[in-house]
Design an enzyme around this catalytic site. Sequence first.
Site, mmCIF file in Angstrom:
data_model
loop_
_atom_site.group_PDB
_atom_site.id
_atom_site.type_symbol
_atom_site.label_atom_id
_atom_site.label_comp_id
_atom_site.label_asym_id
_atom_site.label_seq_id
_atom_site.Cartn_x
_atom_site.Cartn_y
_atom_site.Cartn_z
ATOM 1 C CD GLU A 1 -17.685 -14.691 10.575
ATOM 2 O OE1 GLU A 1 -16.578 -14.317 11.002
ATOM 3 O OE2 GLU A 1 -18.383 -15.555 11.140
ATOM 4 C CD GLU A 2 -17.241 -10.960 7.593
ATOM 5 O OE1 GLU A 2 -16.859 -10.204 8.512
ATOM 6 O OE2 GLU A 2 -16.575 -11.932 7.206
ATOM 7 C CB SER B 1 -8.391 -15.890 11.165
ATOM 8 O OG SER B 1 -9.472 -15.504 10.350
ATOM 9 C CG ASP C 1 -12.690 -22.375 8.682
ATOM 10 O OD1 ASP C 1 -13.678 -21.633 8.748
ATOM 11 O OD2 ASP C 1 -11.540 -22.019 8.995
ATOM 12 C CG HIS D 1 -12.276 -19.571 11.423
ATOM 13 N ND1 HIS D 1 -11.311 -19.775 10.459
ATOM 14 C CD2 HIS D 1 -12.073 -18.304 11.881
ATOM 15 C CE1 HIS D 1 -10.566 -18.690 10.338
ATOM 16 N NE2 HIS D 1 -10.993 -17.783 11.189
#
Length: 728
Positions: A196-197, A598, A673, A705
């Site tokens: 994800e990051e 978000s 999510d 999400h």
Amino acid sequence: MIESLKKGGLLLLIFVLATSGLQAQALKKVTLEDVFKKGTFSQKSVYGINWMKDGQYYSSLVNRAGFPAVVKINLATGEEEEVLLDGRVLGINFTSYSFNADESKALIATDVESIYRRSSKGVFYVVDLVTGEKQQLMNGEKISYATLSPDNDKVAFVKENNLYMVELATNKLTQITTDGEWNKIINGSADWVYEEEFSMAQAFKWSPDGKKIAFIRFDETEVPEFNMQLWGKLYPEDYRFKYPKAGEKNSEVSIRVYDLASGQTSKMDAGSETDIYLPRIYWTQDPNQLAFIRLNRLQNQLDLFHANATTGESKLILSEKADTYVDLDFNDNLQYLSDGKSFIRTSEQDGYKHIYHHAMDGSLIRQVTSGPWEVSELVGVDEKAKKVYFVSTEASPLERNFYVIDLSGKNKKELTPSKGSHTINMSPDHRFFIDYYSTADSPVVVTLKEASGKDIKVLEDNAELQDRLKSFALGKKEFFSFPTVDGTELNGYVIKPADFDPNKKYPVLMYVYGGPGSQNVRNSWGGTRDFWHQALVAEGYIVACVDNRGTGARGRDFKHATYANLGKLETIDQIEGAKYFAKQPYVDANRIGIWGWSYGGYMSSLALMIGNDVFKTAIAVAPVTTWRYYDTIYTERYLQTPQLNPAGYDDNSPITHVNKLKGNFLLIHGTGDDNVHFQNTVDLVNALIAADKQFETFYYPNRNHGIYGGNTTWHLYTQMTDFLKRKL
């Protein structure tokens, strides 16, 4: 004579006014059906570009009567010359493809299913391009990240957290790792938070000679589990996965190299500290030298190492430190030059992201680009001509243009002078590039060009969409900037109704994301949300957007201004934006709303609560409501840990400010999510109840999400539209 001319002129004026009135009446309003059901505003593009080794052709993935096909295009003419892969003939509805080094084989994937944002698994085949024979890998079991070896005869892949290799000639399977286990050990693919990051899913790479495979091993045994309930059965199922929330335990990561000849695996020395990140591996031009990046937990020190791939012995090549955080380039702007003597990278160290040329020992040869603008992407390095190609914001933070500069840092030239946004795909020999160009007013035009910028052929002009747009009454996206009370200049855009009347008073809906390094205010073609905004504009709303402090393309200081205090300056800036609009004579100051998704949902929640004197209404979709619930890598990069900076986590949490809510609030979240957990909304709801605040909320069962699937998107935007009509 004069009198008759006056009469004729008057008649002509009446005719022109009548005609323009009829034309205005004839133009259609954008409807939700147009946007979400009919696909009226969907644009075409050119996909699956693969530059071919002889420099004369490229291949592209196209649709032929409902079946995929890969066609070979002549670069000189832009014309199709051959069909290389035909899904109808193969009997395979493949969705991606790649070639081996000599282009004798293709690797194709079908029946691909997503896991998280970037991860997936599917059924893979190797196709012999000469004979047309196909070879199914793993008997059709679903695998991930199948990758052909540089020497053409092997494929590596990940299955059930283990790394495998298959020899194509004999179908011999080698299991490289054996300790992979769900929620414990992962080999060769990223854990949830890295995916994800750090924008990565595959975590292995072949060496240039095909004799070794480097991979990252994740030990997530001690990472806390997050539990989501999946609804739809008599007894809901628990879905448990490892998710490190801010301040909690991360995976212990290590880099390994598997040697095909010996069957041995070596561990690379990344130092004694284990609470670190190892987000990138690269092979240098030396097939026994691996490069990797190490970040400390707070991400304010980035180290580049070179390691002996056989012994694991490593050497620190360069280190970069910051008072805030060091930017890890997600575009992988690190390239080792073929001479084996130097490498190119990008860094924000002088205040703006620029290109640097280093010797292999890490010493700086020179800074190649400089100025108060940012390099957004390093496209390529032509070593023979000693030229560097890159995309930057030099013309404007709102634009993206393509440039070339000598490796010496001289003779910079713009290759795409048209105002707007250019995304570039350049051939490996740097003789050609494909330019994906759009503006706020015009959808993407895809053009094959020579390296000089000269057009060869337009590959997609979206002419049908362009014509279709002419039949709709669209509001024009107007860009502007304004100073805040403290003198900060902010960029924004506004969309007014096509029949805008400056004497009327209009409600305003602001759209926000606002997170670190993001950018909404750009001269580029929008997507579904832009046309939802057009549907609102058609109903008499004005839609506006302001990029607050912390957003990207304006240098390090502007982006890092929000460090250690997320939400504070961003909210101030959004309130300043609302006050700016409230002063405009055509705005109803009592009807200003804001919405976001978000980070944007976090922002819209804070704006409505803290800015309760200027905002009447807000919609928050899938919002973070406390950074204590979000993941380690993203959150700690900008806030440090909760243990070190508790006030940074709590002072600007919407949960802290529920007592200030006065306006209309709609809170939306998907229960499935995996990214911004439904827990965020549950806790905000509890706080609102305790504060005796009335609001509206809606949840989407099992949706992630993105909140999509089936009728979901239509339902979501219809609901938000109805809410705005009632409350704004």
